[in-house]
Write a protein that holds these residues in place. Structure first.
Motif, PDB file in Angstrom:
ATOM      1  N   ARG A 191       0.915  -1.214  -0.012  1.00 44.63           N
ATOM      2  CA  ARG A 191      -0.029   0.099  -0.147  1.00 44.63           C
ATOM      3  C   ARG A 191       0.924   1.266   0.014  1.00 44.63           C
ATOM      4  NH1 ARG A 191      -3.382  -2.857   3.555  1.00 44.63           N
ATOM      5  NH2 ARG A 191      -2.434  -1.702   5.366  1.00 44.63           N
ATOM      6  N   SER A 192       2.013   1.194   0.737  1.00 42.54           N
ATOM      7  CA  SER A 192       2.817   2.349   0.998  1.00 42.54           C
ATOM      8  C   SER A 192       3.610   2.785  -0.405  1.00 42.54           C
ATOM      9  CB  SER A 192       4.000   2.261   1.855  1.00 42.54           C
ATOM     10  OG  SER A 192       3.336   2.136   3.306  1.00 42.54           O
ATOM     11  N   LEU A 193       3.835   1.659  -1.192  1.00 43.87           N
ATOM     12  CA  LEU A 193       4.652   2.032  -2.440  1.00 43.87           C
ATOM     13  C   LEU A 193       3.726   2.303  -3.317  1.00 43.87           C
ATOM     14  CD1 LEU A 193       6.579  -1.509  -2.529  1.00 43.87           C
ATOM     15  CD2 LEU A 193       7.537   0.590  -2.174  1.00 43.87           C
ATOM     16  N   ARG A 194       2.355   1.934  -3.481  1.00 44.65           N
ATOM     17  CA  ARG A 194       1.495   2.496  -4.420  1.00 44.65           C
ATOM     18  C   ARG A 194       0.988   3.740  -4.173  1.00 44.65           C
ATOM     19  NH1 ARG A 194      -0.494  -3.112  -4.700  1.00 44.65           N
ATOM     20  NH2 ARG A 194       0.182  -3.938  -6.941  1.00 44.65           N
ATOM     21  N   ASP A 195       1.032   4.231  -2.908  1.00 48.78           N
ATOM     22  CA  ASP A 195       0.678   5.463  -2.364  1.00 48.78           C
ATOM     23  C   ASP A 195       1.737   6.581  -2.994  1.00 48.78           C
ATOM     24  OD1 ASP A 195      -1.624   4.728  -1.207  1.00 48.78           O
ATOM     25  OD2 ASP A 195      -0.710   4.555   0.979  1.00 48.78           O
ATOM     26  N   CYS A 196       3.082   6.086  -2.846  1.00 50.57           N
ATOM     27  CA  CYS A 196       4.026   6.990  -3.548  1.00 50.57           C
ATOM     28  C   CYS A 196       3.903   7.336  -4.843  1.00 50.57           C
ATOM     29  CB  CYS A 196       5.177   6.284  -3.519  1.00 50.57           C
ATOM     30  SG  CYS A 196       6.023   6.057  -1.892  1.00 50.57           S
ATOM     31  N   LEU A 197       3.050   6.382  -5.764  1.00 46.50           N
ATOM     32  CA  LEU A 197       2.637   6.675  -7.151  1.00 46.50           C
ATOM     33  C   LEU A 197       1.342   7.207  -7.400  1.00 46.50           C
ATOM     34  CD1 LEU A 197       4.518   3.599  -8.427  1.00 46.50           C
ATOM     35  CD2 LEU A 197       5.639   5.708  -8.036  1.00 46.50           C
ATOM     36  N   GLY A 198       0.582   6.836  -6.426  1.00 46.19           N
ATOM     37  CA  GLY A 198      -0.984   7.303  -6.869  1.00 46.19           C
ATOM     38  C   GLY A 198      -1.399   6.439  -7.591  1.00 46.19           C
ATOM     39  N   ARG A 199      -0.988   5.289  -8.132  1.00 46.44           N
ATOM     40  CA  ARG A 199      -1.907   4.359  -8.900  1.00 46.44           C
ATOM     41  C   ARG A 199      -2.192   3.093  -8.258  1.00 46.44           C
ATOM     42  NH1 ARG A 199       1.747   2.481 -12.474  1.00 46.44           N
ATOM     43  NH2 ARG A 199       3.638   3.493 -11.896  1.00 46.44           N
ATOM     44  N   ALA A 200      -3.488   2.837  -8.248  1.00 45.35           N
ATOM     45  CA  ALA A 200      -3.958   1.704  -7.694  1.00 45.35           C
ATOM     46  C   ALA A 200      -3.396   0.223  -8.230  1.00 45.35           C
ATOM     47  CB  ALA A 200      -5.257   1.668  -7.322  1.00 45.35           C
ATOM     48  N   GLU A 201      -3.243   0.463  -9.535  1.00 46.93           N
ATOM     49  CA  GLU A 201      -2.828  -0.752 -10.298  1.00 46.93           C
ATOM     50  C   GLU A 201      -1.257  -0.839 -10.470  1.00 46.93           C
ATOM     51  OE1 GLU A 201      -2.104   2.363 -13.341  1.00 46.93           O
ATOM     52  OE2 GLU A 201      -3.413   1.848 -11.579  1.00 46.93           O
ATOM     53  N   ALA A 202      -0.493  -0.056 -10.089  1.00 49.43           N
ATOM     54  CA  ALA A 202       0.799  -0.136  -9.997  1.00 49.43           C
ATOM     55  C   ALA A 202       1.622  -1.253 -10.015  1.00 49.43           C
ATOM     56  CB  ALA A 202       1.687   0.649  -9.039  1.00 49.43           C
ATOM     57  N   PRO A 203       2.321  -2.020 -10.727  1.00 48.30           N
ATOM     58  CA  PRO A 203       2.777  -3.136 -10.768  1.00 48.30           C
ATOM     59  C   PRO A 203       3.916  -3.382  -9.411  1.00 48.30           C
ATOM     60  CG  PRO A 203       3.774  -2.271 -12.640  1.00 48.30           C
ATOM     61  CD  PRO A 203       2.678  -1.285 -12.045  1.00 48.30           C
ATOM     62  N   ILE A 204       3.671  -4.617  -8.763  1.00 49.52           N
ATOM     63  CA  ILE A 204       4.660  -4.971  -7.471  1.00 49.52           C
ATOM     64  C   ILE A 204       4.705  -6.332  -8.003  1.00 49.52           C
ATOM     65  CG2 ILE A 204       5.044  -5.187  -5.245  1.00 49.52           C
ATOM     66  CD1 ILE A 204       2.985  -2.884  -4.659  1.00 49.52           C
ATOM     67  N   LEU A 205       6.121  -6.600  -8.309  1.00 47.68           N
ATOM     68  CA  LEU A 205       6.802  -7.883  -8.813  1.00 47.68           C
ATOM     69  C   LEU A 205       7.342  -8.548  -7.433  1.00 47.68           C
ATOM     70  CD1 LEU A 205       6.945  -5.534 -11.224  1.00 47.68           C
ATOM     71  CD2 LEU A 205       8.443  -7.434 -11.958  1.00 47.68           C
ATOM     72  N   ILE A 206       7.569  -9.765  -7.491  1.00 48.87           N
ATOM     73  CA  ILE A 206       8.304 -10.847  -6.916  1.00 48.87           C
ATOM     74  C   ILE A 206       8.786 -11.959  -7.503  1.00 48.87           C
ATOM     75  CG2 ILE A 206       6.378 -11.999  -5.820  1.00 48.87           C
ATOM     76  CD1 ILE A 206       7.575 -11.836  -3.038  1.00 48.87           C
ATOM     77  N   ASP A 207       9.745 -12.515  -7.084  1.00 48.39           N
ATOM     78  CA  ASP A 207      10.383 -13.840  -7.739  1.00 48.39           C
ATOM     79  C   ASP A 207       9.696 -14.932  -6.829  1.00 48.39           C
ATOM     80  OD1 ASP A 207      12.428 -13.274  -9.862  1.00 48.39           O
ATOM     81  OD2 ASP A 207      13.056 -11.881  -8.338  1.00 48.39           O
ATOM     82  N   GLN A 208       8.766 -15.562  -7.055  1.00 45.54           N
ATOM     83  CA  GLN A 208       8.124 -16.603  -6.307  1.00 45.54           C
ATOM     84  C   GLN A 208       7.719 -17.929  -7.243  1.00 45.54           C
ATOM     85  OE1 GLN A 208       7.718 -16.450  -3.262  1.00 45.54           O
ATOM     86  NE2 GLN A 208       6.043 -17.725  -2.461  1.00 45.54           N
ATOM     87  N   GLU A 209       8.805 -18.574  -7.276  1.00 42.87           N
ATOM     88  CA  GLU A 209       9.080 -19.610  -8.329  1.00 42.87           C
ATOM     89  C   GLU A 209       8.482 -20.944  -7.558  1.00 42.87           C
ATOM     90  OE1 GLU A 209      12.868 -20.103 -10.090  1.00 42.87           O
ATOM     91  OE2 GLU A 209      13.185 -18.134 -10.671  1.00 42.87           O
ATOM     92  N   GLY A 210       9.026 -20.912  -6.179  1.00 41.21           N
ATOM     93  CA  GLY A 210       9.095 -22.141  -5.599  1.00 41.21           C
ATOM     94  C   GLY A 210      10.504 -22.651  -5.579  1.00 41.21           C
TER      95      GLY A 210
END
Length: 335
Positions: free
Chosen positions: A49-68
């Motif tokens: 939420r904090s990261l998206r608040d910085c941009l003011g874009r609710a759809e801003a992409p937040i990535l992660i490496d979650q392969e297993g």
């Protein structure tokens, strides 16, 4: 105001005042999280939420490496441990269906804490004698197996409202060293690369996002790694493979790349990359990368918008406890 063609990391589980001000000013297209950023579920939700608040874009992409397996940023005690990709490639019969189910559950975990992009599937085809940096992350040793299971993983993620990022284009499977620590050089001929390495990517060109490989292919460009090579990006990835989705770099802070960070970014964009990725959260490095990164515009902006348009926040309905039990039973039965 337009975004910058950039995905950045942050240092910890919460944003510092300096980071928040920097992100508001720089306006990256998105962010990426690592284990250092992951606490309890509520903490991760607060961070996204904090990261998206910085941009003011609710759809801003937040990535992660979650392969297993060994590449899983969110794990016990708050989230399940998922198997490495190789486990699926060794299943018989329902391998793709089981992989899809696992990815759908993974998407549930990610979406619940505000993560909407997963850097998976891994479409690299490991070659005999190659470095283990890919190893058991690969779904199999044949291009057809890798493509089939990679497709299933991508579909499972998207069914849960998470965009997949296929990696590492046009192929990391022959690398004889770990690109986190050095620059791999692949001497295979173009015919061999076409027959094996490129095939899974060609089969999945409809996927919305892809990540480049920090690998030199001497048959294509003996001087520059794929991330910084117009010959690889334009002639192979856009041309021979036929990919018109959003192409992002692998992490610019990896030691496969050398030189000042501004120059690393500039070389990637000159090659035709759409979006730069810098992961480690080091403020001085990020500031230098920003200096070499343009606004997201033109074809890159078109591809970014097309990728986000594929997000289905509602996703495919799932009974999570039942699906987890079914996934565990399927893996146990195939063991």
């Amino acid at each position: 105001m337009s975004s910058r063609a950039l995905i950045l990391g942050c240092a910890g589980k919460t944003l510092s005042a300096e980071e928040a001000a920097f992100f508001r000013d720089v306006r990256p297209w998105g962010f990426i999280l690592f284990k250092r950023n992951i606490g309890a579920p509520d903490e991760v939700r607060a961070l996204t939420r904090s990261l998206r608040d910085c941009l003011g874009r609710a759809e801003a992409p937040i990535l992660i490496d979650q392969e297993g397996g060994r590449v899983q940023r969110m794990g016990p005690p708050h989230w399940p441990a998922y198997p490495a990709g190789r486990r699926f490639g060794r299943l018989e019969g329902a391998a793709a269906a089981i992989a899809r189910l696992g990815a759908r559950l993974m998407a549930h975990d990610l979406a619940e804490v505000g993560i909407n992009v997963d850097c998976a599937p891994v479409l690299d085809v490991p070659a005999p004698g190659s470095h283990d940096i890919i190893g058991d992350r690969a779904y199999g040793s044949s291009p057809d197996t890798v493509a089939e299971i990679g497709r299933a993983v991508a579909e499972g993620l998207m069914a849960g409202g998470v965009l997949p990022v296929m990696k590492h284009m046009p192929g990391h499977g022959r690398a004889a060293c770990d690109s986190h620590h050095g620059l791999p050089v692949v001497d295979a001929g173009l015919d061999a690369l076409e027959a094996d390495d490129f095939r899974p990517f060609r089969a999945l060109t409809d996927l919305p996002m892809a990540m480049s490989a920090h690998v030199v292919f001497t048959a294509i460009d003996p001087e520059r790694p794929a991330t910084q090579s117009a010959a690889v990006v334009e002639t192979i990835i856009r041309g021979a493979i036929g990919y018109d989705g959003l192409l992002m770099t692998d992490d610019l802070s990896m030691h496969a790349l050398t030189g000042p960070f501004r120059a690393r970014a500039e070389a990637a964009f000159a090659a035709g990359i759409d979006v730069a990725l810098h992961c480690n959260g080091d403020m001085a490095e990020m500031r230098a990368v920003v200096e070499g990164t343009p606004a997201l515009a033109g074809d890159a902006a078109r591809r970014a918008a097309a990728a986000l348009a594929r997000l289905d926040a509602a996703g495919e309905g799932i009974d999570v406890p039942e699906a987890r039990a079914r996934f565990a039973a399927a893996l146990a039965a195939a063991a």
